[in-house]
Write a protein that holds these residues in place. Structure first.
Motif, mmCIF file in Angstrom:
data_model
loop_
_atom_site.group_PDB
_atom_site.id
_atom_site.type_symbol
_atom_site.label_atom_id
_atom_site.label_comp_id
_atom_site.label_asym_id
_atom_site.label_seq_id
_atom_site.Cartn_x
_atom_site.Cartn_y
_atom_site.Cartn_z
ATOM 1 N N MET A 1 0.890 -1.157 -0.193
ATOM 2 C CA MET A 1 -0.125 -0.126 0.005
ATOM 3 C C MET A 1 0.871 1.324 0.052
ATOM 4 O O MET A 1 1.886 1.252 0.823
ATOM 5 N N PRO A 2 0.976 2.115 -0.927
ATOM 6 C CA PRO A 2 1.650 3.247 -0.901
ATOM 7 C C PRO A 2 1.153 4.441 -0.112
ATOM 8 O O PRO A 2 1.181 5.579 -0.314
ATOM 9 N N LEU A 3 0.670 4.143 0.915
ATOM 10 C CA LEU A 3 0.273 5.064 1.896
ATOM 11 C C LEU A 3 1.457 5.972 2.461
ATOM 12 O O LEU A 3 2.438 5.410 2.860
ATOM 13 N N ILE A 4 1.435 7.313 2.384
ATOM 14 C CA ILE A 4 2.510 8.139 3.012
ATOM 15 C C ILE A 4 2.139 8.762 4.185
ATOM 16 O O ILE A 4 2.857 8.652 5.126
ATOM 17 N N ASP A 5 0.865 9.255 4.387
ATOM 18 C CA ASP A 5 0.534 9.647 5.737
ATOM 19 C C ASP A 5 -1.051 9.660 5.697
ATOM 20 O O ASP A 5 -1.680 9.781 4.407
ATOM 21 N N SER A 6 -1.618 9.728 6.774
ATOM 22 C CA SER A 6 -2.773 10.019 6.916
ATOM 23 C C SER A 6 -3.379 10.443 8.503
ATOM 24 O O SER A 6 -2.409 10.377 9.367
ATOM 25 N N SER A 7 -4.432 11.098 8.495
ATOM 26 C CA SER A 7 -4.831 11.563 10.063
ATOM 27 C C SER A 7 -6.511 11.423 9.980
ATOM 28 O O SER A 7 -7.155 11.454 9.032
#
Length: 159
Positions: A1-7
C-alpha cells in the motif's frame, strides 16, 4: 500500500490521506474523473461532468447516489467538491495531485463529515486501493469492495 501519511480528526470531522501512485498526474486525473474509469473504483456516473460549477451524480450502489457540486477544477492538479449522500451532512472533498518522481502524490482531504468521520478513513483507503489497481490496468473486483473495507476498518493498513 503506497500510503505516505493519514490522519483522522474526529473533533474537526476531517480525514486526510497522502498517497503515492506510480502513474503520472494526467493518468491519475483520468482515473479520478473519467466516466469509464470511475466504476472500477468509485461508482457509476449518472449525470454531470467534472468541471467547475457542474453537478455530478455518482451511483455507488443500486439506488444509492452521491451528489457533488464541483467547486474547483484544475485538470491534472486539483479537484474540490461537495459530497452528499442521503442521510449524511453535506461535506467537502479536496484532491490535489503533485508530480512526485516518476509518479504522483495524491493528497485527499475530506471535511465536515459529521458522525461518519471514523468510517471515512478506511473507506478512502479502500477506494484508493481500487483506484491504484485501476490505474495499473488490474482492476479489483467490486464485489470484494466491502470485504476489503471491513479488513481495513478492523486492522487498518500498514504504512
Amino acid at each position: 500500500m503506497p500510503l505516505i501519511d493519514s490522519s483522522l480528526d474526529t473533533a474537526a470531522k476531517r480525514v486526510s490521506i497522502s498517497w503515492h501512485l506510480d502513474p503520472s498526474p494526467d493518468r491519475v486525473w483520468w482515473g479520478l474523473t473519467d466516466p469509464e474509469a470511475l466504476p472500477q473504483w468509485m461508482g457509476r456516473v449518472i449525470s454531470g461532468r467534472f468541471a467547475r460549477e457542474e453537478t455530478v451524480l455518482i451511483e455507488h450502489a443500486e439506488d444509492y447516489c452521491c451528489t457533488s457540486e464541483i467547486l474547483e477544477c484544475e485538470p491534472e492538479r486539483l479537484i474540490a467538491m461537495t459530497w452528499h449522500f442521503p442521510e449524511e451532512p453535506v461535506s467537502r472533498l479536496r484532491i490535489e495531485l503533485t508530480p512526485n518522481g516518476t509518479g504522483t502524490q495524491l493528497v485527499l482531504t475530506h471535511e465536515a463529515l459529521g458522525a461518519e468521520t471514523g468510517n471515512y478513513l478506511p473507506g478512502w483507503y479502500t477506494h484508493l486501493l481500487y483506484l491504484e489497481a485501476q490505474l495499473a490496468g488490474e482492476p479489483r473486483p467490486m464485489a470484494e469492495f466491502w470485504a476489503t473495507y471491513e479488513t481495513l476498518a478492523g486492522t487498518g493498513p500498514e504504512p
